[in-house]
Scaffold this motif. Structure first.
Motif, PDB file in Angstrom:
ATOM      1  N   PRO A 149      29.956  37.528  35.752  1.00  0.00           N
ATOM      2  CA  PRO A 149      30.785  37.498  34.456  1.00  0.00           C
ATOM      3  C   PRO A 149      30.382  37.816  33.333  1.00  0.00           C
ATOM      4  O   PRO A 149      30.730  37.707  32.174  1.00  0.00           O
ATOM      5  N   GLU A 150      28.852  38.237  33.309  1.00  0.00           N
ATOM      6  CA  GLU A 150      28.270  38.710  32.026  1.00  0.00           C
ATOM      7  C   GLU A 150      28.085  40.150  31.974  1.00  0.00           C
ATOM      8  O   GLU A 150      28.904  40.870  31.135  1.00  0.00           O
ATOM      9  N   THR A 151      27.400  40.960  32.522  1.00  0.00           N
ATOM     10  CA  THR A 151      26.733  42.201  32.375  1.00  0.00           C
ATOM     11  C   THR A 151      27.919  43.087  32.963  1.00  0.00           C
ATOM     12  O   THR A 151      27.992  44.208  32.466  1.00  0.00           O
ATOM     13  N   LYS A 152      28.555  42.728  34.019  1.00  0.00           N
ATOM     14  CA  LYS A 152      29.659  43.562  34.866  1.00  0.00           C
ATOM     15  C   LYS A 152      30.785  42.734  34.928  1.00  0.00           C
ATOM     16  O   LYS A 152      31.057  42.453  35.944  1.00  0.00           O
ATOM     17  N   ARG A 153      31.233  42.294  33.742  1.00  0.00           N
ATOM     18  CA  ARG A 153      32.124  41.394  33.670  1.00  0.00           C
ATOM     19  C   ARG A 153      33.449  41.847  34.520  1.00  0.00           C
ATOM     20  O   ARG A 153      33.904  43.085  34.073  1.00  0.00           O
ATOM     21  N   PRO A 154      34.132  41.126  35.166  1.00  0.00           N
ATOM     22  CA  PRO A 154      35.504  41.798  35.962  1.00  0.00           C
ATOM     23  C   PRO A 154      36.591  41.865  35.000  1.00  0.00           C
ATOM     24  O   PRO A 154      36.707  41.107  33.761  1.00  0.00           O
ATOM     25  N   ASP A 155      37.509  42.976  35.026  1.00  0.00           N
ATOM     26  CA  ASP A 155      38.424  43.094  34.317  1.00  0.00           C
ATOM     27  C   ASP A 155      39.676  42.684  35.284  1.00  0.00           C
ATOM     28  O   ASP A 155      39.899  43.276  36.266  1.00  0.00           O
ATOM     29  N   LEU A 156      40.554  41.737  34.477  1.00  0.00           N
ATOM     30  CA  LEU A 156      41.471  41.357  35.729  1.00  0.00           C
ATOM     31  C   LEU A 156      42.544  42.124  36.089  1.00  0.00           C
ATOM     32  O   LEU A 156      43.059  42.022  37.122  1.00  0.00           O
ATOM     33  N   ASP A 157      42.722  43.146  35.380  1.00  0.00           N
ATOM     34  CA  ASP A 157      43.681  44.203  35.923  1.00  0.00           C
ATOM     35  C   ASP A 157      43.016  45.120  37.015  1.00  0.00           C
ATOM     36  O   ASP A 157      44.016  45.702  37.556  1.00  0.00           O
ATOM     37  N   ALA A 158      41.804  45.409  37.122  1.00  0.00           N
ATOM     38  CA  ALA A 158      41.264  46.084  37.963  1.00  0.00           C
ATOM     39  C   ALA A 158      41.369  45.778  39.319  1.00  0.00           C
ATOM     40  O   ALA A 158      41.241  46.635  40.166  1.00  0.00           O
ATOM     41  N   TYR A 159      41.546  44.517  39.664  1.00  0.00           N
ATOM     42  CA  TYR A 159      41.467  44.241  41.071  1.00  0.00           C
ATOM     43  C   TYR A 159      42.608  44.743  41.807  1.00  0.00           C
ATOM     44  O   TYR A 159      42.547  45.580  42.697  1.00  0.00           O
ATOM     45  N   ASP A 160      44.051  44.696  41.030  1.00  0.00           N
ATOM     46  CA  ASP A 160      45.261  45.515  41.894  1.00  0.00           C
ATOM     47  C   ASP A 160      45.052  46.932  41.633  1.00  0.00           C
ATOM     48  O   ASP A 160      45.509  47.705  42.335  1.00  0.00           O
ATOM     49  N   ALA A 161      44.393  47.354  40.527  1.00  0.00           N
ATOM     50  CA  ALA A 161      44.314  48.929  40.242  1.00  0.00           C
ATOM     51  C   ALA A 161      43.453  49.339  41.413  1.00  0.00           C
ATOM     52  O   ALA A 161      43.733  50.390  41.861  1.00  0.00           O
ATOM     53  N   ILE A 162      42.425  48.781  41.802  1.00  0.00           N
ATOM     54  CA  ILE A 162      41.449  49.387  43.101  1.00  0.00           C
ATOM     55  C   ILE A 162      42.380  49.223  44.197  1.00  0.00           C
ATOM     56  O   ILE A 162      42.085  50.276  45.036  1.00  0.00           O
ATOM     57  N   LEU A 163      43.306  48.027  44.487  1.00  0.00           N
ATOM     58  CA  LEU A 163      44.023  47.937  45.572  1.00  0.00           C
ATOM     59  C   LEU A 163      44.949  49.342  45.811  1.00  0.00           C
ATOM     60  O   LEU A 163      44.997  49.911  46.890  1.00  0.00           O
ATOM     61  N   ASP A 164      45.364  49.565  44.539  1.00  0.00           N
ATOM     62  CA  ASP A 164      46.416  50.565  44.436  1.00  0.00           C
ATOM     63  C   ASP A 164      45.616  52.024  44.758  1.00  0.00           C
ATOM     64  O   ASP A 164      46.329  52.981  45.346  1.00  0.00           O
ATOM     65  N   ALA A 165      44.428  52.038  44.228  1.00  0.00           N
ATOM     66  CA  ALA A 165      43.792  53.268  44.383  1.00  0.00           C
ATOM     67  C   ALA A 165      43.583  53.499  45.737  1.00  0.00           C
ATOM     68  O   ALA A 165      43.400  54.430  46.328  1.00  0.00           O
ATOM     69  N   ILE A 166      43.091  52.424  46.475  1.00  0.00           N
ATOM     70  CA  ILE A 166      42.786  52.435  48.062  1.00  0.00           C
ATOM     71  C   ILE A 166      44.163  52.822  48.819  1.00  0.00           C
ATOM     72  O   ILE A 166      44.080  53.912  49.693  1.00  0.00           O
TER      73      ILE A 166
END
Length: 567
Positions: A149-166
């Protein structure tokens, strides 16, 4: 139509219907047969009103055959074409090298860090994993490695965005895991590792430990007893330490020839709260090598694909696997993928900086090397997958050519993409004489779709480079031949020999009151006018602007918007 010609049409249509059915392992379609039939037999075109009915009857007969009957008849009618189809099937199936040790099944994982939407390079992993899954009837796990959660802090929108990309790439994971939901599991394995003498807590300043490690010397905490280590690890879990005060190290070989493998950190303290509410209270976080190693075992991963630069990860994790007496998965290492054509770096953080600074309109800006951008431009996910598969799994760095993506995409979209005229920086020319409208085909290979009505009442727009010299002629496509006289276009007839035999150039055009369009491209926005019929297209339709290129319809309003795909 005489009986001899009808027999020729039926025979040719049957071959094309069989080709269509066998190639795609499905029923043939009239539209898919008409295009190649008319393309291969231009003499049929003068009978275009009668041919669709004949083709429809042939297609019905072919669709009534079994798959084996279709293949057997095609082998008799067109053996060379059948051989090409079978060769393509074989190539598609085995472009990637076979995996070893697959008898007990294949389970593979994509492990994205959800610190932003995916750029183009990210597509390689799901493309390859998804292909292997299909080949071996295996399992595809998507595991979000979100334990930093510090240097590569997750983006809450990215979880669904990545699943959409798959999903855009044509795959669906069999299981989705978020590592930040599994902290207690990692803690339990750390406790077990401590109890069997495989880990110890260490409060050495980072620089001090680094000096000792590089010298092959143990730090004073290395021989700490398991009970003390366990107490201090529980204090880490309780949040009693701040960042940098205490870590848990895996006890390896302090004199190992590779310093990177000497007593590596398994857990550290992070003061900043995780953005996911479910994980916000945790402060003791596993390092990726520990978390990933544990998860790979617990989820039954059999084969791992990772970058050649991560070879040390397997070696670090092997120490943990040896302590627990686990069997390590098969590993395939590959080089980095680089992409031509883009000026921007393939880096989530770099793209995010440009988006945040307003230099890109968003992750789907046509200039961005992201999957969201390609999707908005009308690039099919399958085109990206095919190009990625062609790269194989070499340990050398490889370059993805966007021309390969575009070539495949062109094959995927051309048949469905209706044609329209779009004039950039239009020059207005009065039209003297001729019909009231032009009637170019909706699609040159699908006469059954009919023709467009493009008004040409008083004046038209053409592109500056298409304006002929005074006294010279051009052919306004679908309208006829005009001569440039005194600054106007004078209609001189519709004899196509002017093009075929005299070389008169064919140009596209629109009426002056057509549809205002903003075409968004990688080189910036282009404005112009499209023919009136473009207003009837639906958002997400992919069209071809004749002599310009393919584009995806994005919006209609006072100004229509389309995203340029490629030529």
């Amino acid at each position: 139509m005489d009986s001899e010609l009808r027999e020729r049409v039926e025979r040719a249509a049957r071959t094309h219907a069989l080709l269509n059915a066998v190639k795609y392992d499905s029923d043939a379609e009239v539209g898919a047969v008409m295009g190649p039939l008319m393309g291969d037999n231009p003499e049929f075109r003068e009978h275009s009103d009668d041919i669709p009915g004949i083709v429809g009857g042939v297609v019905s007969e072919v669709n009534g055959l079994s798959a084996d009957e279709r293949r057997a008849e095609l082998e008799e009618l067109a053996p060379e074409e059948l051989a090409e189809i079978e060769a393509e099937d074989e190539e598609d199936e085995h472009t990637l090298p076979d995996l070893s040790n697959v008898d007990d099944g294949v389970v593979m994982r994509a492990a994205p860090n959800p610190n932003g939407p995916w750029h183009l390079g990210h597509a390689r992993m799901p493309a390859v994993i998804g292909t292997y899954k299909d080949r071996y009837d295996g399992r595809f796990i998507c595991r979000f490695d979100d334990t930093d959660p510090e240097t590569k802090r997750p983006d809450l929108d990215a979880y669904d965005a990545i699943l959409d990309a798959i999903e855009y790439l044509g795959f669906e994971p069999d299981e989705v895991i978020r590592a930040s939901d599994r902290l207690e599991t990692y803690y339990d394995h750390a406790r077990e590792l401590i109890d069997i003498g495989g880990a110890y807590t260490c409060s050495c300043p980072q620089g001090e430990f680094s000096d000792l490690k590089n010298a092959g010397e143990a730090c004073p905490h290395r021989e700490k007893d398991a009970e003390t280590t366990r107490e201090e690890f529980e204090a880490m879990i309780d949040g009693d330490y701040s960042a940098g005060e205490m870590v848990l190290r895996v006890r390896t070989d302090i004199t190992h020839k590779n310093p990177a493998l000497r007593d590596w950190v398994a857990f550290r303290m992070i003061d900043r709260a995780h953005p996911r509410p479910e994980a916000a209270d945790y402060r003791c976080w596993p390092m990726l090598d520990f978390q990933s190693g544990v998860d790979d075992h617990l989820t039954g991963v059999t084969h791992i694909i990772r970058g050649i630069d991560l070879q040390d990860s397997a070696k670090r994790q092997q120490f943990v696997y040896d302590y627990f007496d686990w069997e390590y998965p098969e590993v395939v290492h590959w080089g980095h993928v680089q992409v031509d054509e883009y000026d921007l770096q393939l880096s989530t953080s770099s793209i995010k900086e440009l988006v945040d600074a307003g230099e890109l309109d968003g992750w789907d800006d046509p200039r961005a090397p992201t999957l969201a951008s390609l999707r908005r431009r009308g690039i099919r996910g399958q085109a990206i997958v095919d190009a990625m598969i062609e790269l194989g799994t070499s340990t050398s760095n490889v370059e993805l050519s966007m021309s390969a993506v575009y070539a495949t995409n062109r094959d995927l979209i051309d048949d469905d993409a209706n044609r329209y005229f779009f004039v950039r920086d239009g020059v207005e020319k009065a039209v003297e004489g001729g019909p009231d409208a032009g009637h170019p085909p909706v699609h040159p290979e699908h006469e059954d779709r009919g023709r467009r009505d493009v008004p040409a009442d008083d004046a038209v727009l053409v592109e500056p480079d298409d304006v002929p010299a005074e006294g010279e002629r051009v052919w306004l496509k679908g309208f006829g031949c005009v001569r440039h006289v005194d600054g106007a276009f004078e209609y001189v007839g519709d004899d196509i020999d002017a093009v075929r035999e005299e070389g008169v150039p064919v140009v596209h055009w629109t009426p002056t009151d057509g549809v205002s369009v903003r075409l968004r491209t990688m080189d910036g926005d282009v404005t112009g006018v499209a023919e009136p019929g473009f207003a009837d297209t639906a958002v997400d339709d992919v069209v071809q602007f004749e002599r310009v290129g393919f584009a995806r319809v994005d919006a209609h309003g006072d100004e229509s918007v389309a995203y340029f795909a490629h030529e």
